[in-house]
Design a protein around this motif. Sequence first.
Motif, PDB file in Angstrom:
ATOM      1  N   THR A   1      67.705  59.510  83.417  1.00  0.00           N
ATOM      2  CA  THR A   1      66.613  60.157  84.141  1.00  0.00           C
ATOM      3  C   THR A   1      66.310  59.336  85.390  1.00  0.00           C
ATOM      4  O   THR A   1      66.582  58.139  85.431  1.00  0.00           O
ATOM      5  N   PRO A   2      65.728  59.948  86.420  1.00  0.00           N
ATOM      6  CA  PRO A   2      65.548  59.222  87.680  1.00  0.00           C
ATOM      7  C   PRO A   2      64.261  58.432  87.801  1.00  0.00           C
ATOM      8  O   PRO A   2      64.021  57.799  88.826  1.00  0.00           O
ATOM      9  N   ASN A   3      63.412  58.442  86.771  1.00  0.00           N
ATOM     10  CA  ASN A   3      62.083  57.862  87.001  1.00  0.00           C
ATOM     11  C   ASN A   3      61.516  57.070  85.836  1.00  0.00           C
ATOM     12  O   ASN A   3      60.301  56.993  85.676  1.00  0.00           O
ATOM     13  N   ASN A   4      62.371  56.456  85.016  1.00  0.00           N
ATOM     14  CA  ASN A   4      61.818  55.633  83.938  1.00  0.00           C
ATOM     15  C   ASN A   4      62.284  54.191  84.115  1.00  0.00           C
ATOM     16  O   ASN A   4      61.607  53.393  84.759  1.00  0.00           O
ATOM     17  N   TYR A   5      63.436  53.806  83.576  1.00  0.00           N
ATOM     18  CA  TYR A   5      63.872  52.426  83.749  1.00  0.00           C
ATOM     19  C   TYR A   5      65.387  52.313  83.727  1.00  0.00           C
ATOM     20  O   TYR A   5      66.095  53.229  83.306  1.00  0.00           O
ATOM     21  N   GLN A   6      65.857  51.124  84.158  1.00  0.00           N
ATOM     22  CA  GLN A   6      67.267  50.763  84.189  1.00  0.00           C
ATOM     23  C   GLN A   6      67.379  49.273  83.881  1.00  0.00           C
ATOM     24  O   GLN A   6      66.383  48.548  83.882  1.00  0.00           O
ATOM     25  N   PRO A   7      68.603  48.777  83.608  1.00  0.00           N
ATOM     26  CA  PRO A   7      68.787  47.326  83.491  1.00  0.00           C
ATOM     27  C   PRO A   7      68.283  46.613  84.735  1.00  0.00           C
ATOM     28  O   PRO A   7      68.424  47.124  85.849  1.00  0.00           O
ATOM     29  N   ILE A   8      67.717  45.436  84.545  1.00  0.00           N
ATOM     30  CA  ILE A   8      67.058  44.771  85.669  1.00  0.00           C
ATOM     31  C   ILE A   8      68.041  44.399  86.770  1.00  0.00           C
ATOM     32  O   ILE A   8      67.782  44.629  87.940  1.00  0.00           O
ATOM     33  N   ASP A   9      69.186  43.813  86.420  1.00  0.00           N
ATOM     34  CA  ASP A   9      70.217  43.470  87.402  1.00  0.00           C
ATOM     35  C   ASP A   9      71.429  42.922  86.646  1.00  0.00           C
ATOM     36  O   ASP A   9      71.462  42.924  85.424  1.00  0.00           O
TER      37      ASP A   9
ATOM     38  N   THR B   1      60.920  41.002  77.542  1.00  0.00           N
ATOM     39  CA  THR B   1      61.825  39.863  77.747  1.00  0.00           C
ATOM     40  C   THR B   1      62.618  39.961  79.052  1.00  0.00           C
ATOM     41  O   THR B   1      63.637  39.295  79.213  1.00  0.00           O
ATOM     42  N   ASN B   2      62.170  40.804  79.980  1.00  0.00           N
ATOM     43  CA  ASN B   2      62.741  40.832  81.333  1.00  0.00           C
ATOM     44  C   ASN B   2      64.159  41.399  81.385  1.00  0.00           C
ATOM     45  O   ASN B   2      64.941  41.069  82.279  1.00  0.00           O
ATOM     46  N   GLU B   3      64.498  42.291  80.456  1.00  0.00           N
ATOM     47  CA  GLU B   3      65.811  42.935  80.492  1.00  0.00           C
ATOM     48  C   GLU B   3      65.827  44.165  81.394  1.00  0.00           C
ATOM     49  O   GLU B   3      66.903  44.581  81.841  1.00  0.00           O
ATOM     50  N   LEU B   4      64.652  44.755  81.645  1.00  0.00           N
ATOM     51  CA  LEU B   4      64.583  46.061  82.288  1.00  0.00           C
ATOM     52  C   LEU B   4      63.744  46.029  83.553  1.00  0.00           C
ATOM     53  O   LEU B   4      62.865  45.178  83.716  1.00  0.00           O
TER      54      LEU B   4
ATOM     55  N   PRO C   1      71.222  49.704  93.292  1.00  0.00           N
ATOM     56  CA  PRO C   1      70.770  48.876  92.162  1.00  0.00           C
ATOM     57  C   PRO C   1      71.460  49.290  90.861  1.00  0.00           C
ATOM     58  O   PRO C   1      72.047  50.363  90.768  1.00  0.00           O
ATOM     59  N   THR C   2      71.357  48.418  89.893  1.00  0.00           N
ATOM     60  CA  THR C   2      72.114  48.585  88.663  1.00  0.00           C
ATOM     61  C   THR C   2      71.662  49.797  87.855  1.00  0.00           C
ATOM     62  O   THR C   2      70.471  50.104  87.759  1.00  0.00           O
TER      63      THR C   2
END
Length: 420
Positions: free
Chosen positions: A254-262, A70-73, A290-291
């Motif tokens: 962690t530095p290499n998986n995901y974060q909030p999209i914005d 759903t484009n959250e991440l 970035p967020t």
Amino acid sequence: MKKTIIIFLLLCLSLTSCDGEYLDPTKPTETVVFSNRSGLIGATNGLQSKWSIGRQSPVYTIITGNGFTTNELRLLNAGNADEAELLGGGVSVSSKNAVINNLWSQSLVIKAEAQKVLEAINIISVPAEKASIFVHASIFKALATGTLIQFFERVPLLTTTNAEFNSRAEVIAETISTLKATEPYLADASGFSGLINSIKYTNTVNALLARFYLMAADYDNALLYANKVELSSKSTFLYDIISNNPIAFSAILTPNNYQPIDRTFGLPSALAPISSDGRINFYITTGSNPTTGAGFFDSYSKLIPLYLPGEITLIKAEVYARKNLLAEATIELNKILTKTASSDAFGIGANLPAYSGNVDQASILKEIYRNRCIELYMSGLKLEDSKRFSRTNTERNREFYPYPDSERFNNPNTPADPAN
């Protein structure tokens, strides 16, 4: 906690063994576990551990799958192939996807183990213990079935060889029935020493009944149970330095998986939060660019709610709006818009002016959906919401997930995969 996790993992291994059975004579058998008080308590605690701890847990897979669908991440490293598939959506999502496979298999295991606890409940003779174990197990059985039907078109309700798959209506009805069966026990379900005590049973049952009655479009009952929830009460999954918050551990920290999209939460411009919305700085680290994520996911020991008070208020608002009681819907909506962090059990506050838009059903429902997406960000509920509110499919990249190969290869009754 560690002992109960070990007991539960042993039970789970017994469900997934191959043709050869290799028994460790030093460890309890499943029959022993479900035939005495201490074993049953351990299995009950294990339900919560299995649901909430680790990258394979439903807590991780629900939030992750929903978030990418759903484009959250936003994905930080395409080498995380399973998450990358979910981000791509459509035909990119394969039946081998580990996130989807874990969501499916772990939920079914938890459903089956919860049922065994319920069937063995008469081993317990102390009323408060019996009631607490029964309600605890019922909550996780309901979470398992009610979650699966949000992500898959059909779900088997029976734990048997070549089980038939049940319709959405049947699965939601069974989920509600599981929760309703707890009602005679709720007065005595006060918890006890030895049972994980982070769940407030009566409020959680009522909150989940409100959620699933809403999914069933039974608006009168959704409102009935939403009105029973004490909004100051908190039910959470527990984490510590050993049993980590899985989103914090596997993604946000962690530095290499995901974060909030914005800071728009991935919503289209017409729905995105305005810059003064206090919920942005709750869920997004202030000043990050970035967020990076905050909220319930910026510490290994941060607790994750089973439900949010804001969900309950927004259920009331939606029920009123769908019944075309727009004045009442607006009152509930304004409780969310004007809520301050200090007045919310978890510190979530928009701190905005009251609604001033058009007072017609379509406009009010759109504003309710918008606030569900913001208030309940990264809760795992947005895919279900997007479909229920008939949002354009550009706001989600799949309707349902394909069935895992492990199910298809072992059950000839597995339905065809959805087109997207």
